[in-house]
Write an enzyme that holds these catalytic residues in place. Structure first.
Site, PDB file in Angstrom:
ATOM      1  N   GLU A   1      68.337  23.845  69.527  1.00 27.46           N
ATOM      2  CA  GLU A   1      68.602  25.259  69.234  1.00 27.46           C
ATOM      3  C   GLU A   1      68.049  26.125  70.359  1.00 27.46           C
ATOM      4  OE1 GLU A   1      69.942  27.330  67.208  1.00 27.46           O
ATOM      5  OE2 GLU A   1      69.816  26.739  65.119  1.00 27.46           O
TER       6      GLU A   1
ATOM      7  N   ASP B   1      64.838  32.057  64.326  1.00 28.85           N
ATOM      8  CA  ASP B   1      64.424  33.419  63.975  1.00 28.85           C
ATOM      9  C   ASP B   1      64.019  33.393  62.492  1.00 28.85           C
ATOM     10  OD1 ASP B   1      64.227  36.161  63.759  1.00 28.85           O
ATOM     11  OD2 ASP B   1      66.314  36.602  64.138  1.00 28.85           O
TER      12      ASP B   1
HETATM   13  P1  IMP Z   1      68.146  32.455  62.267  1.00 28.49           P
HETATM   14  O1  IMP Z   1      69.135  31.847  61.319  1.00 28.49           O
HETATM   15  O2  IMP Z   1      67.733  33.822  61.785  1.00 28.49           O
HETATM   16  O3  IMP Z   1      66.970  31.580  62.570  1.00 28.49           O
HETATM   17  O4  IMP Z   1      68.951  32.802  63.571  1.00 28.49           O
HETATM   18  C1  IMP Z   1      69.057  32.050  64.686  1.00 28.49           C
HETATM   19  C2  IMP Z   1      70.173  32.649  65.533  1.00 28.49           C
HETATM   20  O5  IMP Z   1      70.041  34.073  65.658  1.00 28.49           O
HETATM   21  C3  IMP Z   1      70.096  32.119  66.945  1.00 28.49           C
HETATM   22  O6  IMP Z   1      70.766  30.888  67.093  1.00 28.49           O
HETATM   23  C4  IMP Z   1      70.731  33.250  67.737  1.00 28.49           C
HETATM   24  O7  IMP Z   1      72.136  33.101  67.751  1.00 28.49           O
HETATM   25  C5  IMP Z   1      70.409  34.506  66.961  1.00 28.49           C
HETATM   26  N1  IMP Z   1      69.265  35.252  67.564  1.00 28.49           N
HETATM   27  C6  IMP Z   1      68.048  35.460  66.994  1.00 28.49           C
HETATM   28  N2  IMP Z   1      67.255  36.190  67.800  1.00 28.49           N
HETATM   29  C7  IMP Z   1      67.998  36.442  68.922  1.00 28.49           C
HETATM   30  C8  IMP Z   1      67.710  37.150  70.145  1.00 28.49           C
HETATM   31  O8  IMP Z   1      66.624  37.686  70.395  1.00 28.49           O
HETATM   32  N3  IMP Z   1      68.720  37.202  71.064  1.00 28.49           N
HETATM   33  C9  IMP Z   1      69.943  36.596  70.868  1.00 28.49           C
HETATM   34  N4  IMP Z   1      70.238  35.921  69.735  1.00 28.49           N
HETATM   35  C10 IMP Z   1      69.279  35.843  68.771  1.00 28.49           C
END
Ligand code: IMP
Length: 186
Positions: free
Chosen positions: A92, A96
């Site tokens: 990954e 986030d």
């Molecule tokens: P999660 O499901 O919230 O953990 O999201 C993960 C996804 O959010 C990553 O694979 C990214 O596509 C997107 N993402 C989270 N933070 C950022 C950032 O700072 N810049 C660009 N994409 C992000």
């Protein structure tokens, strides 16, 4: 205050990726894992990581469509490799909230893999909603919006070799080429 700040330069990223590759090579000695990259953001990380592994491995990829709130997702492109009985390393760009990774964990566990581990370049640990195991992580970062080395804004800037924080997203919306002029130098 500047609208963009370079937060991790290319040479530091590569050094850290080499460290992670060395750990993975030790941990998977005698095995042949499948690296499963989550498109598109994981591409540069997966490429650099794999180049520094000292064992053979396979690559595969999947892509997700995310929709709605709460991390709901659907597979837009699935892996081709039969994963049953295989040691899978999910690759990954950034974790986030953890919702995407927990979705992927459930998906892969249902395929009777031998093991799953996750390698993420970046970890926004303070923003986690669901706890997910992260066996290999490059850098813990704050909650700024980051770009470069796979991370995009509206599909752009994934090809930057270093990582940038965007401190003022409105400035990018107003002028999508601002960071390009700064970083590509033309
Ligand atoms: P999660 O499901 O919230 O953990 O999201 C993960 C996804 O959010 C990553 O694979 C990214 O596509 C997107 N993402 C989270 N933070 C950022 C950032 O700072 N810049 C660009 N994409 C992000």
């Amino acid at each position: 205050m500047a609208d963009f700040v370079e937060v991790v330069e290319a040479s530091s990223i590569l050094r850290r990726v080499e460290d992670l590759a060395a750990r993975i090579s030790d941990d998977y000695e005698g095995k042949e894992p499948v690296l499963v990259g989550v498109l598109f953001g994981a591409l540069p990380f997966l490429a650099d990581l794999a180049k520094h592994l000292t064992m053979s491995c396979e690559f595969d990829f999947l892509a997700l469509n995310r929709f709605g709130e709460g991390g709901r997702a659907r597979i837009a492109m699935d892996t081709e490799t039969p994963l049953e009985g295989r040691h899978v390393i999910l690759v990954e760009d950034i974790v986030d909230t953890g919702l995407t990774l927990s979705f992927l964990h459930r998906l892969l566990e249902a395929r009777d893999v031998a093991s799953i581990a996750t390698a993420t370049l970046l970890d926004k640990a303070a923003r986690r909603i669901v706890e997910v195991p992260l066996e290999y992580r490059g850098f813990e970062v704050g909650d700024e919006f980051l770009l470069g080395y796979g991370l995009d804004w509206q599909g752009r800037y994934r090809n930057l070799s270093s990582l940038w924080a965007v401190l003022n997203l409105q400035s990018l919306t107003d002028d999508p080429d601002r960071l390009a002029r700064l970083t590509y130098g033309r």
